[in-house]
Scaffold this active site. Structure first.
Site, mmCIF file in Angstrom:
data_model
loop_
_atom_site.group_PDB
_atom_site.id
_atom_site.type_symbol
_atom_site.label_atom_id
_atom_site.label_comp_id
_atom_site.label_asym_id
_atom_site.label_seq_id
_atom_site.Cartn_x
_atom_site.Cartn_y
_atom_site.Cartn_z
ATOM 1 N N SER A 179 -13.671 98.141 -48.263
ATOM 2 C CA SER A 179 -12.565 98.432 -47.451
ATOM 3 C C SER A 179 -13.026 99.796 -46.304
ATOM 4 O O SER A 179 -13.712 100.461 -46.655
ATOM 5 C CB SER A 179 -11.513 98.885 -47.938
ATOM 6 O OG SER A 179 -10.446 99.547 -47.221
ATOM 7 N N SER A 189 -10.406 101.390 -45.068
ATOM 8 C CA SER A 189 -9.344 102.371 -45.246
ATOM 9 C C SER A 189 -9.921 103.776 -45.605
ATOM 10 O O SER A 189 -9.263 104.801 -45.039
ATOM 11 C CB SER A 189 -8.270 101.957 -46.253
ATOM 12 O OG SER A 189 -7.836 100.766 -45.649
ATOM 13 N N THR A 212 -3.840 95.861 -51.126
ATOM 14 C CA THR A 212 -4.470 94.640 -50.542
ATOM 15 C C THR A 212 -4.585 93.559 -51.346
ATOM 16 O O THR A 212 -4.103 93.528 -52.697
ATOM 17 C CB THR A 212 -6.045 95.195 -49.737
ATOM 18 O OG1 THR A 212 -6.292 94.265 -49.087
ATOM 19 C CG2 THR A 212 -6.952 95.639 -51.103
ATOM 20 N N LYS A 268 -0.476 91.809 -53.117
ATOM 21 C CA LYS A 268 0.649 92.310 -51.840
ATOM 22 C C LYS A 268 1.979 91.549 -52.730
ATOM 23 O O LYS A 268 3.082 92.113 -52.463
ATOM 24 C CB LYS A 268 0.494 92.039 -50.603
ATOM 25 C CG LYS A 268 -0.591 92.613 -49.910
ATOM 26 C CD LYS A 268 -0.870 92.367 -48.453
ATOM 27 C CE LYS A 268 -2.069 92.990 -47.852
ATOM 28 N NZ LYS A 268 -2.094 92.738 -46.316
ATOM 29 N N ASP A 299 1.588 96.183 -42.232
ATOM 30 C CA ASP A 299 0.953 95.219 -41.567
ATOM 31 C C ASP A 299 1.732 94.880 -40.293
ATOM 32 O O ASP A 299 1.282 94.430 -39.306
ATOM 33 C CB ASP A 299 0.726 94.070 -42.437
ATOM 34 C CG ASP A 299 -0.637 94.140 -43.620
ATOM 35 O OD1 ASP A 299 -1.314 95.397 -43.153
ATOM 36 O OD2 ASP A 299 -0.581 93.595 -44.336
ATOM 37 N N ALA A 314 -1.060 80.275 -42.008
ATOM 38 C CA ALA A 314 0.321 80.414 -42.460
ATOM 39 C C ALA A 314 0.298 81.107 -43.717
ATOM 40 O O ALA A 314 1.368 80.902 -44.614
ATOM 41 C CB ALA A 314 0.981 79.101 -42.630
ATOM 42 N N GLY A 315 -0.589 81.683 -44.078
ATOM 43 C CA GLY A 315 -0.716 82.590 -45.410
ATOM 44 C C GLY A 315 -0.086 83.998 -45.085
ATOM 45 O O GLY A 315 0.684 84.139 -44.341
ATOM 46 N N ALA A 348 -0.942 86.913 -44.154
ATOM 47 C CA ALA A 348 -1.332 87.688 -42.912
ATOM 48 C C ALA A 348 -0.460 86.879 -41.945
ATOM 49 O O ALA A 348 0.315 87.677 -40.892
ATOM 50 C CB ALA A 348 -2.523 87.577 -42.514
ATOM 51 N N TYR A 371 -11.510 92.033 -38.462
ATOM 52 C CA TYR A 371 -12.081 93.095 -37.901
ATOM 53 C C TYR A 371 -13.754 93.120 -37.410
ATOM 54 O O TYR A 371 -14.297 94.073 -37.979
ATOM 55 C CB TYR A 371 -11.532 94.407 -38.514
ATOM 56 C CG TYR A 371 -11.489 94.650 -39.695
ATOM 57 C CD1 TYR A 371 -10.360 94.292 -40.610
ATOM 58 C CD2 TYR A 371 -12.712 94.906 -40.742
ATOM 59 C CE1 TYR A 371 -10.257 94.487 -41.971
ATOM 60 C CE2 TYR A 371 -12.479 95.117 -41.972
ATOM 61 C CZ TYR A 371 -11.373 94.971 -42.674
ATOM 62 O OH TYR A 371 -11.310 94.972 -43.952
ATOM 63 N N GLY A 412 -9.247 92.554 -35.458
ATOM 64 C CA GLY A 412 -8.154 93.147 -36.311
ATOM 65 C C GLY A 412 -8.168 94.721 -36.559
ATOM 66 O O GLY A 412 -7.466 95.357 -37.326
#
Ligand code: NDP
Length: 281
Positions: free
Chosen positions: A20, A22, A67, A71, A107, A132-133, A135, A225, A244
């Site tokens: 990550s 983050s 993450t 979620k 998000d 269609a998940g 995210a 990303y 992203g």
């Protein structure tokens, strides 16, 4: 001497978490704001979620990011959720308050903010979303909340797109097969790859003919990303592109503000994220 803000532990819950970005941009924000904490990697296999919940309720934490793949677990596990988290069906940010857990989905904010920063004309635009998940669902909620004119969800497995459209129940959403979206692509201002194949170098979620079918002013956006094959092909066809990273940083900046009740140093976070990504090649 001015007193330092009293903030408890904060980190990222997921499995895996080692990759990550983050920690790099959250730590940069805490450091520049003089908040003396370490943003932690809280690697949490599914079997350890109950113990992690106990820790979050125990008083030492101010909050956490969540993450993949947890979620949905935290959507069910928190004591209270925001209206946006309800719509998105997922929680990616937890705020701890005297043993109670509040769940938010930043998000949604992150995606909308990344486009607001570019003055994207939501109210006159048609957006096509591939995927269609989880995210994709957050992206659709963000677009609807930003007054998008029309959204088309195109997914490999049609039943998943049908479920998304039926759950969100908004007349601006329609669905179609992934390659059927090529036929209406010329009307789109925004073409979003919200599938998970951005991490595979050679794969595309759709027939590349779509890049010749859209208008040259269309923005091709990939939630991954990095410069994916999807973005490279879009760029070769003269389209504007966006990855992203800005979404990731804006979601994190919103989380930072919820934990600390102070404005996030967004540019510093963006710079730190770019540096961390580039250093990984
Ligand atoms: P999910 O596993 O929930 O959904 C995956 C989606 O990708 C599904 O729609 C799936 O279709 C589709 N898909 C997978 N493989 C293929 C394929 N070979 N061809 C066509 N479609 C495919 O993942 P998420 O929604 O959680 O994540 C999607 C992406 O978004 C990930 O790359 C993730 O890293 C990124 N992301 C980025 C964020 C950011 O801040 N920038 C935030 C959150 C996510 P099907 O239903 O048919 O299986």
């Amino acid at each position: 001497m001015a007193s330092l803000p009293n903030i408890g532990r904060i980190g990222l819950i997921g499995d895996p978490v080692a990759h990550s970005l983050s920690p790099a941009f959250q730590q940069a924000a805490f450091d520049v704001c003089g908040i003396p904490i370490r943003y932690e990697l809280l690697h949490t296999p599914s079997g350890e979620l109950d113990e992690r919940m106990r820790q979050l309720r125990g008083g030492g934490f101010s909050g956490a990011n969540v993450t993949v793949p947890h979620k949905e677990f935290f959507f069910d596990a928190v004591d209270e959720r925001s209206a946006v988290a309800e719509r998105a069906g997922a929680v990616n940010t937890i705020i701890c308050d005297s043993g109670r857990l509040y769940g938010e989905n930043t998000d949604v904010f992150g995606f909308a903010e990344s486009l607001r920063a570019k003055d994207f004309p939501f109210d006159t635009s048609l957006a096509i979303i591939l995927g269609a998940g989880g995210a994709a669902r957050g992206v659709v909620v963000a677009l609807l909340e930003s007054d998008i004119k029309r959204v088309i969800v195109a997914n490999r497995t049609p039943s998943r797109a049908e479920r998304l459209a039926s759950d969100l129940d908004d007349p601006r959403i329609s669905i179609c097969g992934i390659n059927e979206s090529v036929a209406i692509a010329s009307e789109a201002c925004l073409l979003i790859n919200a599938t998970s194949i951005g991490w595979n170098d050679d794969q595309l979620p759709i027939d590349p003919i779509i890049f010749s079918s859209v208008d040259a002013s269309t923005l091709a956006y990939d939630l991954t990303y990095r410069k994916t094959n999807f973005l490279q092909q879009a760029e070769q066809h003269g389209l504007q592109t966006m990855d992203g990273l800005a979404m990731l940083v804006h979601q994190g900046a919103r989380s930072f503000e919820l934990w600390t009740a102070q404005p996030a140093p967004v540019q510093i976070m963006l710079d730190a994220a770019v540096t961390a990504r580039d250093s990984r090649g």
